[in-house]
Design a protein around this motif. Sequence first.
Motif, PDB file in Angstrom:
ATOM      1  N   LEU A  28     -11.282  -1.930  19.456  1.00 52.42           N
ATOM      2  CA  LEU A  28      -9.828  -1.914  18.833  1.00 52.42           C
ATOM      3  C   LEU A  28      -8.692  -1.294  19.030  1.00 52.42           C
ATOM      4  O   LEU A  28      -7.264  -2.190  18.651  1.00 52.42           O
ATOM      5  N   ASN A  29      -8.907  -1.449  20.029  1.00 50.78           N
ATOM      6  CA  ASN A  29      -7.148  -0.130  20.290  1.00 50.78           C
ATOM      7  C   ASN A  29      -6.949  -0.836  21.378  1.00 50.78           C
ATOM      8  O   ASN A  29      -5.790  -0.880  22.160  1.00 50.78           O
ATOM      9  N   GLU A  30      -7.262  -1.907  21.657  1.00 54.65           N
ATOM     10  CA  GLU A  30      -7.101  -2.925  23.211  1.00 54.65           C
ATOM     11  C   GLU A  30      -6.123  -3.468  22.638  1.00 54.65           C
ATOM     12  O   GLU A  30      -5.195  -4.118  22.001  1.00 54.65           O
ATOM     13  N   PRO A  31      -4.696  -3.525  23.945  1.00 51.92           N
ATOM     14  CA  PRO A  31      -3.725  -4.688  23.591  1.00 51.92           C
ATOM     15  C   PRO A  31      -3.711  -5.899  23.008  1.00 51.92           C
ATOM     16  O   PRO A  31      -5.034  -6.424  23.396  1.00 51.92           O
ATOM     17  N   PHE A  32      -3.256  -6.400  21.960  1.00 49.65           N
ATOM     18  CA  PHE A  32      -3.793  -8.179  22.049  1.00 49.65           C
ATOM     19  C   PHE A  32      -2.180  -9.008  21.519  1.00 49.65           C
ATOM     20  O   PHE A  32      -1.358  -7.841  21.285  1.00 49.65           O
ATOM     21  N   ASP A  33      -1.994 -10.328  21.314  1.00 47.99           N
ATOM     22  CA  ASP A  33      -1.274 -11.251  21.234  1.00 47.99           C
ATOM     23  C   ASP A  33      -0.805 -10.886  20.086  1.00 47.99           C
ATOM     24  O   ASP A  33      -1.546 -11.402  18.596  1.00 47.99           O
ATOM     25  N   THR A  34       0.506  -9.777  19.573  1.00 45.66           N
ATOM     26  CA  THR A  34       0.535  -9.854  18.216  1.00 45.66           C
ATOM     27  C   THR A  34       1.568 -11.260  17.944  1.00 45.66           C
ATOM     28  O   THR A  34       1.950 -10.906  16.783  1.00 45.66           O
ATOM     29  N   VAL A  35       2.015 -12.128  18.026  1.00 45.87           N
ATOM     30  CA  VAL A  35       2.775 -13.452  17.980  1.00 45.87           C
ATOM     31  C   VAL A  35       2.435 -13.954  16.899  1.00 45.87           C
ATOM     32  O   VAL A  35       1.203 -14.276  16.939  1.00 45.87           O
ATOM     33  N   ARG A  36       2.822 -14.450  15.792  1.00 45.84           N
ATOM     34  CA  ARG A  36       2.453 -14.662  14.516  1.00 45.84           C
ATOM     35  C   ARG A  36       1.877 -16.482  14.495  1.00 45.84           C
ATOM     36  O   ARG A  36       2.777 -17.174  13.213  1.00 45.84           O
ATOM     37  N   ASP A  37       0.955 -16.814  15.268  1.00 46.20           N
ATOM     38  CA  ASP A  37       1.589 -18.244  15.452  1.00 46.20           C
ATOM     39  C   ASP A  37       0.350 -18.800  14.505  1.00 46.20           C
ATOM     40  O   ASP A  37      -0.555 -17.811  14.249  1.00 46.20           O
ATOM     41  N   ALA A  38      -0.086 -19.142  14.886  1.00 52.26           N
ATOM     42  CA  ALA A  38      -1.499 -20.171  14.190  1.00 52.26           C
ATOM     43  C   ALA A  38      -3.581 -19.242  14.357  1.00 52.26           C
ATOM     44  O   ALA A  38      -3.477 -19.336  13.309  1.00 52.26           O
ATOM     45  N   LYS A  39      -3.280 -18.163  15.410  1.00 51.50           N
ATOM     46  CA  LYS A  39      -4.621 -17.603  15.265  1.00 51.50           C
ATOM     47  C   LYS A  39      -4.292 -16.445  15.193  1.00 51.50           C
ATOM     48  O   LYS A  39      -4.943 -15.628  15.254  1.00 51.50           O
ATOM     49  N   TYR A  40      -2.967 -15.907  15.103  1.00 51.30           N
ATOM     50  CA  TYR A  40      -2.910 -14.759  15.082  1.00 51.30           C
ATOM     51  C   TYR A  40      -3.920 -13.919  14.075  1.00 51.30           C
ATOM     52  O   TYR A  40      -4.850 -12.585  14.267  1.00 51.30           O
ATOM     53  N   TRP A  41      -4.803 -14.286  13.189  1.00 52.28           N
ATOM     54  CA  TRP A  41      -5.531 -13.806  11.657  1.00 52.28           C
ATOM     55  C   TRP A  41      -6.210 -13.476  12.788  1.00 52.28           C
ATOM     56  O   TRP A  41      -6.681 -12.227  12.361  1.00 52.28           O
ATOM     57  N   LYS A  42      -6.776 -15.036  13.721  1.00 50.96           N
ATOM     58  CA  LYS A  42      -8.090 -14.307  14.071  1.00 50.96           C
ATOM     59  C   LYS A  42      -7.815 -13.446  15.129  1.00 50.96           C
ATOM     60  O   LYS A  42      -8.927 -11.452  14.913  1.00 50.96           O
ATOM     61  N   ARG A  43      -6.997 -13.646  16.387  1.00 52.32           N
ATOM     62  CA  ARG A  43      -6.931 -12.324  17.373  1.00 52.32           C
ATOM     63  C   ARG A  43      -6.969 -10.600  16.116  1.00 52.32           C
ATOM     64  O   ARG A  43      -7.516  -9.742  16.820  1.00 52.32           O
ATOM     65  N   ALA A  44      -6.196 -10.701  15.346  1.00 50.99           N
ATOM     66  CA  ALA A  44      -5.506  -9.312  14.344  1.00 50.99           C
ATOM     67  C   ALA A  44      -7.089  -8.999  13.566  1.00 50.99           C
ATOM     68  O   ALA A  44      -7.708  -7.852  13.846  1.00 50.99           O
ATOM     69  N   MET A  45      -8.192  -9.784  13.155  1.00 55.26           N
ATOM     70  CA  MET A  45      -9.196  -9.956  12.421  1.00 55.26           C
ATOM     71  C   MET A  45     -10.253  -8.790  13.777  1.00 55.26           C
ATOM     72  O   MET A  45     -11.057  -7.973  13.190  1.00 55.26           O
ATOM     73  N   MET A  46     -10.016  -9.427  14.968  1.00 56.56           N
ATOM     74  CA  MET A  46     -11.322  -9.129  15.751  1.00 56.56           C
ATOM     75  C   MET A  46     -10.438  -7.717  16.353  1.00 56.56           C
ATOM     76  O   MET A  46     -12.137  -6.453  17.170  1.00 56.56           O
ATOM     77  N   HIS A  47      -9.579  -7.414  16.333  1.00 53.03           N
ATOM     78  CA  HIS A  47      -9.002  -5.817  16.800  1.00 53.03           C
ATOM     79  C   HIS A  47      -9.200  -4.784  15.334  1.00 53.03           C
ATOM     80  O   HIS A  47      -8.579  -4.068  15.423  1.00 53.03           O
ATOM     81  N   GLY A  48      -9.433  -5.397  14.310  1.00 53.15           N
ATOM     82  CA  GLY A  48      -9.342  -4.174  12.713  1.00 53.15           C
ATOM     83  C   GLY A  48      -8.007  -4.463  12.381  1.00 53.15           C
ATOM     84  O   GLY A  48      -7.135  -3.316  11.365  1.00 53.15           O
ATOM     85  N   LYS A  49      -7.204  -5.277  13.145  1.00 48.26           N
ATOM     86  CA  LYS A  49      -5.765  -4.946  12.438  1.00 48.26           C
ATOM     87  C   LYS A  49      -4.984  -5.625  10.819  1.00 48.26           C
ATOM     88  O   LYS A  49      -4.068  -6.154  11.233  1.00 48.26           O
ATOM     89  N   LEU A  50      -5.961  -7.087  10.687  1.00 47.62           N
ATOM     90  CA  LEU A  50      -6.224  -7.756  10.025  1.00 47.62           C
ATOM     91  C   LEU A  50      -5.553  -7.172   8.276  1.00 47.62           C
ATOM     92  O   LEU A  50      -5.996  -6.547   8.444  1.00 47.62           O
ATOM     93  N   ASN A  51      -4.567  -7.358   7.809  1.00 49.51           N
ATOM     94  CA  ASN A  51      -4.042  -6.791   6.101  1.00 49.51           C
ATOM     95  C   ASN A  51      -3.295  -7.938   5.821  1.00 49.51           C
ATOM     96  O   ASN A  51      -3.045  -9.188   5.998  1.00 49.51           O
ATOM     97  N   LEU A  52      -4.142  -8.128   4.699  1.00 40.37           N
ATOM     98  CA  LEU A  52      -4.012  -9.409   4.306  1.00 40.37           C
ATOM     99  C   LEU A  52      -2.616  -9.659   3.083  1.00 40.37           C
ATOM    100  O   LEU A  52      -2.528 -10.244   2.107  1.00 40.37           O
ATOM    101  N   ASN A  53      -1.972  -8.638   2.823  1.00 40.79           N
ATOM    102  CA  ASN A  53      -0.452  -7.951   2.154  1.00 40.79           C
ATOM    103  C   ASN A  53       0.031  -8.303   3.358  1.00 40.79           C
ATOM    104  O   ASN A  53       1.204  -8.816   3.053  1.00 40.79           O
ATOM    105  N   ASP A  54       0.029  -9.014   4.434  1.00 38.66           N
ATOM    106  CA  ASP A  54       0.719  -9.790   5.628  1.00 38.66           C
ATOM    107  C   ASP A  54       1.691 -10.706   5.207  1.00 38.66           C
ATOM    108  O   ASP A  54       0.478 -12.107   5.378  1.00 38.66           O
ATOM    109  N   THR A  55       2.287 -11.307   4.506  1.00 40.14           N
ATOM    110  CA  THR A  55       2.572 -12.157   4.311  1.00 40.14           C
ATOM    111  C   THR A  55       3.509 -13.859   5.382  1.00 40.14           C
ATOM    112  O   THR A  55       3.349 -14.464   4.962  1.00 40.14           O
ATOM    113  N   THR A  56       3.435 -12.506   6.496  1.00 35.73           N
ATOM    114  CA  THR A  56       3.975 -13.202   7.684  1.00 35.73           C
ATOM    115  C   THR A  56       2.655 -13.769   8.553  1.00 35.73           C
ATOM    116  O   THR A  56       3.160 -15.150  10.051  1.00 35.73           O
TER     117      THR A  56
END
Length: 372
Positions: A28-56
């Motif tokens: 979960l703490n591994e660094p990952f690409d945080t650019v808000r592109d079309a696949k960010y949601w998948k990367r964030a979910m795999m690292h436990g960082k997906l926030n459903l209230n994040d409008t970006t």
Amino acid sequence: MLGALLTAFGGAAKNPFKSIKSSIDRKLNEPFDTVRDAKYWKRAMMHGKLNLNDTTVHYPKFLGFCVKVYKWGDRTFNSYDTAYVVGSGKNWKFMLKNNDWIDTYVGHFGKDKMPVAMNSNISTNVGAQLAFMAVSASYMIDIDNLVTGKATKHHKLEFSFTCARMAFDAYFHKNTGNANIHRFGDYDDGHWIDKRFTGLSRESYGLYGYYFINNKRYAQAAAYCFSKYQKKSAGSLIFGFHFSHQDVGMDFARLDSAMQTFLPDTTRNYRFRYRDYSLLAGYGYNWVFRPNWLFNVTAMPSIGYRHSFPNSIEGKKDMLSASIRLKLALVRNRKNFFYGAHFVMDGHWYISHRYSFFNSVEDLTLTAGIRF
């Protein structure tokens, strides 16, 4: 598994999940690409960082619709008074489980009220469950089949959904030829016996739906889903409905002739087959008796209309239905770790002028898990 659970409840220094948690934390703490592109949601979910209230965050069209529906449902059906209930702040849960259950049958047959008591053997499953928010998948191993190599005669399927306002529980239970008689009229002078009985068959299924009146302060999810923390003790009245189908057959012709002589009449095949349509009213209470400890007791009796089928012991009849569901839970939270012991009893009572027969399923589940 059981030893690990007992160790965790006892507060010993060794924690069975430390190595698992360390591996998950590293991932979960591994660094990952945080650019808000079309696949960010998948990367964030795999690292436990997906926030459903994040409008970006940009989701695929259908997934975005699902997120909107979830957020609406969460606001509408899953809000609490934060002085009493708070969320865990984690979307994922990993659990190890040990599940044991047994069927029980007691009653009185015939005009002479012949007593009968029997139960099935205990069935045991062990396995693991992975949950993300409201969706989970589990894999359980049948210990009876693993040890004996024989096909199991005890089956069950269960589904449950719980939010702040309401809950739904569905079940299917089946048992074929798995029973032991402990009381059979005046056989052996009415003493407790242990006689193997292969003539039992049982199939039942049903649905519970119920609403929590004090849904802002009482969280059943804190006791049974590990998704909330109950900060202060609170209880709630519960109202709802219950549908069930019960089909219990007992072919006593399979017993030896000496035992059959103790039956009240010439009937050898007893079958209780009926459907219930009931209203339930009950109460649940969460007792926070120490910080990070929770004990729950929930009782939900139900009463309504019963339809007995033509091939039942007394034929087609319209009757009064009576049943009860009792739930007990003991939960301990230790940071992101949690441990639980859950007991559930579903009981159904058939009563008429000639028969009084209560059948039930008792289920005990021990759980140890982590949130991340």
